[in-house]
Design a protein around this motif. Structure first.
Motif, PDB file in Angstrom:
ATOM      1  N   ASN A 107     -42.656 -64.784  45.672  1.00  0.00           N
ATOM      2  CA  ASN A 107     -41.340 -64.424  46.197  1.00  0.00           C
ATOM      3  C   ASN A 107     -40.242 -65.306  45.616  1.00  0.00           C
ATOM      4  N   GLN A 108     -40.556 -66.546  45.329  1.00  0.00           N
ATOM      5  CA  GLN A 108     -39.561 -67.456  44.740  1.00  0.00           C
ATOM      6  C   GLN A 108     -39.208 -67.032  43.307  1.00  0.00           C
ATOM      7  N   GLN A 109     -40.181 -66.477  42.604  1.00  0.00           N
ATOM      8  CA  GLN A 109     -40.005 -66.183  41.175  1.00  0.00           C
ATOM      9  C   GLN A 109     -39.743 -64.713  40.868  1.00  0.00           C
ATOM     10  N   ASP A 110     -39.546 -63.873  41.883  1.00  0.00           N
ATOM     11  CA  ASP A 110     -39.441 -62.433  41.637  1.00  0.00           C
ATOM     12  C   ASP A 110     -38.038 -61.940  41.308  1.00  0.00           C
ATOM     13  N   GLY A 111     -37.064 -62.822  41.252  1.00  0.00           N
ATOM     14  CA  GLY A 111     -35.707 -62.415  40.924  1.00  0.00           C
ATOM     15  C   GLY A 111     -34.890 -61.920  42.096  1.00  0.00           C
ATOM     16  N   ASP A 112     -35.467 -61.857  43.287  1.00  0.00           N
ATOM     17  CA  ASP A 112     -34.749 -61.434  44.490  1.00  0.00           C
ATOM     18  C   ASP A 112     -34.419 -62.671  45.318  1.00  0.00           C
ATOM     19  N   PRO A 113     -33.182 -63.155  45.260  1.00  0.00           N
ATOM     20  CA  PRO A 113     -32.850 -64.379  45.996  1.00  0.00           C
ATOM     21  C   PRO A 113     -32.919 -64.222  47.516  1.00  0.00           C
ATOM     22  N   ASP A 114     -32.902 -62.977  48.020  1.00  0.00           N
ATOM     23  CA  ASP A 114     -32.948 -62.757  49.467  1.00  0.00           C
ATOM     24  C   ASP A 114     -34.301 -63.097  50.080  1.00  0.00           C
ATOM     25  N   ASN A 115     -35.359 -63.115  49.267  1.00  0.00           N
ATOM     26  CA  ASN A 115     -36.667 -63.431  49.835  1.00  0.00           C
ATOM     27  C   ASN A 115     -37.165 -64.830  49.451  1.00  0.00           C
ATOM     28  N   ASP A 116     -36.313 -65.600  48.801  1.00  0.00           N
ATOM     29  CA  ASP A 116     -36.703 -66.980  48.476  1.00  0.00           C
ATOM     30  C   ASP A 116     -36.966 -67.763  49.758  1.00  0.00           C
ATOM     31  N   GLY A 117     -37.993 -68.579  49.728  1.00  0.00           N
ATOM     32  CA  GLY A 117     -38.359 -69.358  50.914  1.00  0.00           C
ATOM     33  C   GLY A 117     -39.272 -68.612  51.866  1.00  0.00           C
ATOM     34  N   THR A 118     -39.720 -67.414  51.455  1.00  0.00           N
ATOM     35  CA  THR A 118     -40.640 -66.628  52.277  1.00  0.00           C
ATOM     36  C   THR A 118     -41.887 -66.339  51.449  1.00  0.00           C
ATOM     37  N   GLY A 119     -42.764 -65.515  51.974  1.00  0.00           N
ATOM     38  CA  GLY A 119     -43.898 -65.034  51.212  1.00  0.00           C
ATOM     39  C   GLY A 119     -45.231 -65.610  51.618  1.00  0.00           C
ATOM     40  N   GLY A 120     -45.254 -66.808  52.117  1.00  0.00           N
ATOM     41  CA  GLY A 120     -46.520 -67.432  52.477  1.00  0.00           C
ATOM     42  C   GLY A 120     -46.926 -67.104  53.895  1.00  0.00           C
TER      43      GLY A 120
END
Length: 194
Positions: free
Chosen positions: A45-58
């Motif tokens: 999520n950090q590296q996918d180019g979508d800044p809205d989901n940075d800090g999530t995913g885990g």
């Protein structure tokens, strides 16, 4: 004879499709396997180019007591002993309790776990903002509805909380903890795995 009016418990919702896309063929059963998977999802999520989901995913963390009891059970902590005759029957100072909370804090500090603003995990889980989220077994219909509303056809399952001894647990109300039960969801009917 008495039967409980409501039976439920706490477990982990796991996005099996997303885990496979990240390169994981099996759900995590140990804390290290969980670390590997949730950190990979957070990096994705950090590296996918979508800044809205940075800090999530885990791992989507919850500060509610029910999921915490599931984590404590996974780490072998017995926090309640009704046989205690003097003092409190609750004990939160054991090494297993410390180990469980240290594990969760470490995931948070590494950026592999996060605390949501919303009180319920269903929408974040359906939007691939969490590979794993603790949830109530009573909320399975709500998670199914959230996946449908999000147009998400990912396969997901309900997992026990991982355990350092390799014996994952589900915290069930009235019978805590229960060992190794899995429910799977997605295309097709839900099924119980043991």
């Amino acid at each position: 004879l008495a039967l409980p009016a409501l039976g439920s418990g706490q477990a982990l919702f796991y996005n099996q499709s997303w885990a496979e896309a990240l390169g994981f063929s099996q759900p995590p059963e140990t804390p290290q396997q969980l670390i590997d998977q949730v950190c990979a999802a957070a990096r994705a999520n950090q590296q996918d180019g979508d800044p809205d989901n940075d800090g999530t995913g885990g791992l989507l963390l919850s500060t509610h007591y029910s999921p915490m009891l599931g984590w404590l059970g996974g780490f072998g902590a017995a926090v309640y002993d009704p046989a205690v005759s003097s003092g409190s029957p609750y004990a939160f100072e054991s090494p297993a309790v410390v180990e469980a909370f240290t594990f969760l804090r470490s995931l948070y500090d590494q950026g592999c776990a996060w605390l949501p603003e919303a009180p319920y995990p269903e929408q974040a889980f359906a939007g691939r903002r969490a590979l794993l989220a603790a949830g109530s077994l009573a909320n399975l219909p709500f998670q199914t509805q959230a996946m449908a509303r999000a147009g998400n056809s990912d396969r997901w399952m309900v997992l026990p909380f991982p355990s350092p001894d390799g014996q994952p647990v589900i915290g069930l109300l009235g019978r805590y903890p229960q060992r190794r039960r899995l429910l799977a969801f997605g295309p097709g009917a839900p099924r119980l795995r043991t």
